[in-house]
Design a protein around this motif. Sequence first.
Motif: not given
Ligand code: MSP
Length: 512
Positions: A11-13, A19, A21-22, A227, A260, A262, A266, A288-290, A298-299
């Motif tokens: 779940i995304y912050y 972006h 990555g999400h 968390w 990777k 987080i 997990h 997965h990677g970035w 990292k983006m």
């Molecule tokens: N809120 C936590 C997750 C809680 S799950 C119980 C969090 N949120 S986040 O919005 O920061 O990131 C969510 C996901 O986006 C992560 O898995 C992170 O790896 C992914 N990405 C963020 N930037 C990324 C890249 N540049 N490339 C690929 N994925 C990356 O963490």
Amino acid sequence: MSDPFYITTPIYYVNDAPHLGHAYTTVLADVLARFARLRGRDAFFLTGTDEHGLKVQLAAQKRNIAPQDYSDIMQAQFRSTWEKLGISYDDFIRTTQQRHVKVVQQVLNDLWQRGEIYLGGYEGWYCVHDERFWTFKDLLEGKCPDCGRPVEKVVEANYFFRMSTYQDWLIDYIKSHPDFIQPAYRRNEVLGFLRQPLADLCISRPINRLTWGIPLPFDKQFVTYVWFDALLNYITAAGYGQANSQFDQFWPQAIHLIGKDILTTHSVYWPIMLKAMNLPMPRTIFAHGWWVTHQGQKMSKSLGNAVAPLDLVDIYGVDAFRYFLMRDMTPGLDADFSEDRLAERYRYDLSNNLGNLVQRVASMSQRYFNGQLSAPGPITSDDEHLCRLFESLPERTFAQIDAYNPQQALILIMEALNDANQYLELTAPWKLAVTGQLDRTGSILYNAAEAVRIASILLWPVMPEKCYSIWQLFNWTPPQPYHYALVWGKLQPGTKLNSPSPLFPRLEMMTA
Ligand code: MSP
């Protein structure tokens, strides 16, 4: 219910706009969910937003609005982005929803009553960005070892979860379940981490430092560590604690897709939380990677180098964007993002290979048969080769999907389409047509159309819109579930094909 399949994204912050990555994790989950549905599985696909915690409280403060109002605005951005990316989620969870707050408080109460949580004193170094405490020896030159930002020293009373008591159990579990953490090198990383003694987990924050969180049900002077709250989303949405839910069927099938960064939360915190609650483990945690820049950075929004997914969708279209994400990242490894690569994929894989084949079949059918699909005639060895290739394609594709590798699946499909284009080169129906060999011409076009149809079903999870267009062109409706149609010869001879328009128009024309 038959064959339950449960897939989740993190779940995304909400302090960050969606972006690349999400978008990657979410498209990957969408592709796997669509493959499961295509194969007749009962799929449940969950995504959502992580709305509590200091980062969100600070971001809202900066804008002078209440954190709830701020979260409302930001979660809407995620939803609308997912809609534009064709994300077919079944549930979108927000950690501020009552259904979730209830589960978090129920779990906390339960663990408190059973002595899994205790009140202790705490001294630590806190990183606001990562929302994590570190011990002094963890720090790198006095800064956060993960993000390099300054940390603050904190001394206070807090509640702790007895994570350390489960360390040996977790090591055994990971060792005896090789598929639990994937890829294998991430599993080894976690086992490496577990060679150090595990500390208990601080699961509270005093309200004088943080108000934006779920109050501890047994001490209102504290809110829950973000968390501990966030991880529970996966069971809330599966119906934990609700009468008549399908929790028992879905939960043990859960596949958590994560980045990777987080992995520890997990693969260490979460399994131990579940164990303490006497719940089964999820099936798999796949990291997965970035997406990184050319410089290997990292983006992310905080680094100011993030790519906004919708800008690319506006130029290349949603399906080409989804295709690129799946095709250019080897799951598990980092991938370089470059728009030139995206444009190349568009030209070579989509326009020149898939688009070209569709266009050839449709336009020759118009030219020589007034748009009607002919009947297949006697089979030559070229035909047989093509038919075998496409009949074996579904199983080969599914094997890659089961290994969480859509990249390899797409390589297989594109290779097969390339062979189908070569089949046309080799049999040259345009030459046969002008010498009056219309039966053979029609038969070749039928075979090529079948190749396209089978490929289009397998490409549908990645490019749903374009595959619908192909089916419309062929005047064909797939059965439910789609995999019933993955056999050669389902197109009806005599079907009137619709007039073609280029599936992937030349980029110059799109950007003009
Ligand atoms: N809120 C936590 C997750 C809680 S799950 C119980 C969090 N949120 S986040 O919005 O920061 O990131 C969510 C996901 O986006 C992560 O898995 C992170 O790896 C992914 N990405 C963020 N930037 C990324 C890249 N540049 N490339 C690929 N994925 C990356 O963490």
